[in-house]
Design a protein around this motif. Structure first.
Motif, short mmCIF file in Angstrom:
data_model
loop_
_atom_site.label_atom_id
_atom_site.label_comp_id
_atom_site.label_asym_id
_atom_site.label_seq_id
_atom_site.Cartn_x
_atom_site.Cartn_y
_atom_site.Cartn_z
N ASN A 71 0.83 -1.20 0.00
CA ASN A 71 0.00 0.00 0.00
C ASN A 71 0.86 1.26 0.00
O ASN A 71 0.55 2.23 -0.69
CB ASN A 71 -0.94 -0.01 1.20
N GLY A 72 1.97 1.22 0.73
CA GLY A 72 2.86 2.37 0.77
C GLY A 72 3.64 2.57 -0.53
O GLY A 72 3.99 3.69 -0.89
N TYR A 73 3.88 1.47 -1.25
CA TYR A 73 4.67 1.54 -2.47
C TYR A 73 3.85 1.94 -3.70
O TYR A 73 4.38 2.55 -4.63
CB TYR A 73 5.37 0.20 -2.73
N MET A 74 2.57 1.62 -3.73
CA MET A 74 1.75 1.85 -4.93
C MET A 74 1.87 3.27 -5.49
O MET A 74 2.03 3.42 -6.71
CB MET A 74 0.29 1.48 -4.67
N PRO A 75 1.80 4.32 -4.69
CA PRO A 75 1.93 5.66 -5.27
C PRO A 75 3.27 5.88 -5.99
O PRO A 75 3.32 6.53 -7.03
CB PRO A 75 1.80 6.60 -4.06
N SER A 76 4.35 5.30 -5.45
CA SER A 76 5.66 5.42 -6.10
C SER A 76 5.68 4.72 -7.45
O SER A 76 6.28 5.21 -8.40
CB SER A 76 6.76 4.81 -5.22
N ALA A 77 5.03 3.57 -7.52
CA ALA A 77 4.98 2.82 -8.79
C ALA A 77 4.24 3.63 -9.84
O ALA A 77 4.67 3.71 -10.99
CB ALA A 77 4.31 1.47 -8.58
N VAL A 78 3.15 4.24 -9.45
CA VAL A 78 2.37 5.06 -10.39
C VAL A 78 3.21 6.26 -10.82
O VAL A 78 3.27 6.60 -12.01
CB VAL A 78 1.04 5.51 -9.76
N LYS A 79 3.89 6.89 -9.87
CA LYS A 79 4.73 8.05 -10.17
C LYS A 79 5.87 7.68 -11.12
O LYS A 79 6.31 8.48 -11.93
CB LYS A 79 5.31 8.62 -8.87
N SER A 80 6.33 6.42 -11.03
CA SER A 80 7.44 5.95 -11.88
C SER A 80 7.00 5.57 -13.29
O SER A 80 7.81 5.15 -14.09
CB SER A 80 8.12 4.75 -11.23
N GLY A 81 5.70 5.67 -13.55
CA GLY A 81 5.23 5.43 -14.90
C GLY A 81 4.46 4.15 -15.11
O GLY A 81 4.09 3.83 -16.25
N ASN A 114 1.47 1.85 -15.61
CA ASN A 114 0.16 2.21 -16.15
C ASN A 114 -1.03 1.60 -15.42
O ASN A 114 -2.16 1.91 -15.73
CB ASN A 114 0.08 1.85 -17.64
N GLY A 115 -0.82 0.69 -14.50
CA GLY A 115 -1.93 0.14 -13.73
C GLY A 115 -2.08 -1.36 -13.84
O GLY A 115 -2.48 -2.01 -12.88
N ALA A 116 -1.78 -1.95 -14.97
CA ALA A 116 -1.95 -3.39 -15.14
C ALA A 116 -1.01 -4.16 -14.19
O ALA A 116 -1.42 -5.12 -13.55
CB ALA A 116 -1.69 -3.81 -16.58
N LEU A 117 0.22 -3.71 -14.10
CA LEU A 117 1.18 -4.37 -13.22
C LEU A 117 0.74 -4.25 -11.77
O LEU A 117 0.80 -5.22 -11.00
CB LEU A 117 2.57 -3.78 -13.43
N ILE A 118 0.26 -3.08 -11.41
CA ILE A 118 -0.22 -2.86 -10.04
C ILE A 118 -1.41 -3.77 -9.75
O ILE A 118 -1.46 -4.42 -8.70
CB ILE A 118 -0.58 -1.37 -9.83
N ASP A 119 -2.35 -3.84 -10.66
CA ASP A 119 -3.52 -4.71 -10.47
C ASP A 119 -3.10 -6.18 -10.36
O ASP A 119 -3.60 -6.91 -9.50
CB ASP A 119 -4.52 -4.55 -11.62
N LEU A 128 11.19 -0.36 -13.81
CA LEU A 128 10.72 1.02 -13.74
C LEU A 128 11.83 1.97 -13.27
O LEU A 128 11.69 3.18 -13.38
CB LEU A 128 9.53 1.14 -12.77
N TYR A 129 12.92 1.43 -12.75
CA TYR A 129 13.98 2.22 -12.15
C TYR A 129 15.32 1.87 -12.76
O TYR A 129 15.48 0.82 -13.36
CB TYR A 129 14.04 1.96 -10.63
N ARG A 130 16.28 2.75 -12.54
CA ARG A 130 17.67 2.43 -12.90
C ARG A 130 18.23 1.59 -11.76
O ARG A 130 18.23 2.02 -10.61
CB ARG A 130 18.50 3.70 -13.05
N THR A 131 18.69 0.42 -12.10
CA THR A 131 19.26 -0.46 -11.09
C THR A 131 20.69 -0.81 -11.48
O THR A 131 21.03 -0.79 -12.65
CB THR A 131 18.42 -1.76 -10.96
#
Length: 175
Positions: free
Chosen positions: A14-24, A26-31, A69-72
């Motif tokens: 729940n705490g991470y979801m906003p960061s994932a959306v901010k990182s681009g 689109n929703g399918a991965l989150i769902d 979604l990030y540079r690793t």
């Protein structure tokens, strides 16, 4: 023992979801991750160990996509290799032969691409993992559950070793 862990996962998710959306994302991965987490939770509540292991593996299948979604420091593809390896082992252990074969084929494709991107200095780790994956494929195709477990553990240890070596090398290159 697992109940606090699963509760923590839900809070962290729940705490991470906003960061994932901010990182681009689109929703399918989150769902998909959300649904996978709920499925894992239900399997744990139902106390079915085999189903819980498969649900946990399925949930992990989304991790490489989040990493992308990030540079690793190292490619998220190593996470996908870990997923296919683990899933092949679990499916072999549950006598789900068709899915284990499919996982092995996906693993071979992912590994084939990834191993060509790894620095030559890590060739020993690459070779060790390469041979362990060949051995794993052999025993899965032979339908040997006990050997699938043993060879799978060897492959998983080699994946972890390669990942650690890659991270160490990346830190030395950037440091």
């Amino acid at each position: 023992k697992i109940t606090p862990v699963i509760h923590s996962l839900h809070y962290q998710w729940n705490g991470y979801m906003p960061s994932a959306v901010k990182s681009g994302e689109n929703g399918a991965l989150i769902d998909n991750f959300s649904n996978g987490l709920n499925s894992l939770t239900n399997c744990i509540i139902g106390k079915n160990k085999a189903e819980a292991l498969m649900a946990a593996s399925h949930l992990y299948s989304f991790i490489p996509d989040f990493y992308s979604l990030y540079r690793t420091p190292i490619s998220p593809e190593i996470k996908r290799i870990r997923y296919y390896t683990r899933n092949a082992i679990l499916n072999a252990m549950n006598a789900n032969c068709e899915q284990a074969d499919s996982d092995i084929n996906n693993l071979k494709g992912s590994w084939s691409i990834y191993k060509n991107t790894i620095d030559k200095e890590l060739q020993e780790d690459v070779s060790r993992l390469d041979f362990s994956l060949i051995e794993l494929e052999r025993v899965i195709k032979a339908r040997s559950q006990p050997l699938s477990d043993i060879k799978g553990r060897v492959a998983m240890a080699n994946i972890q070793s390669l990942e650690k070596s890659s991270e160490k090398q990346s830190q030395q290159s950037s440091g």
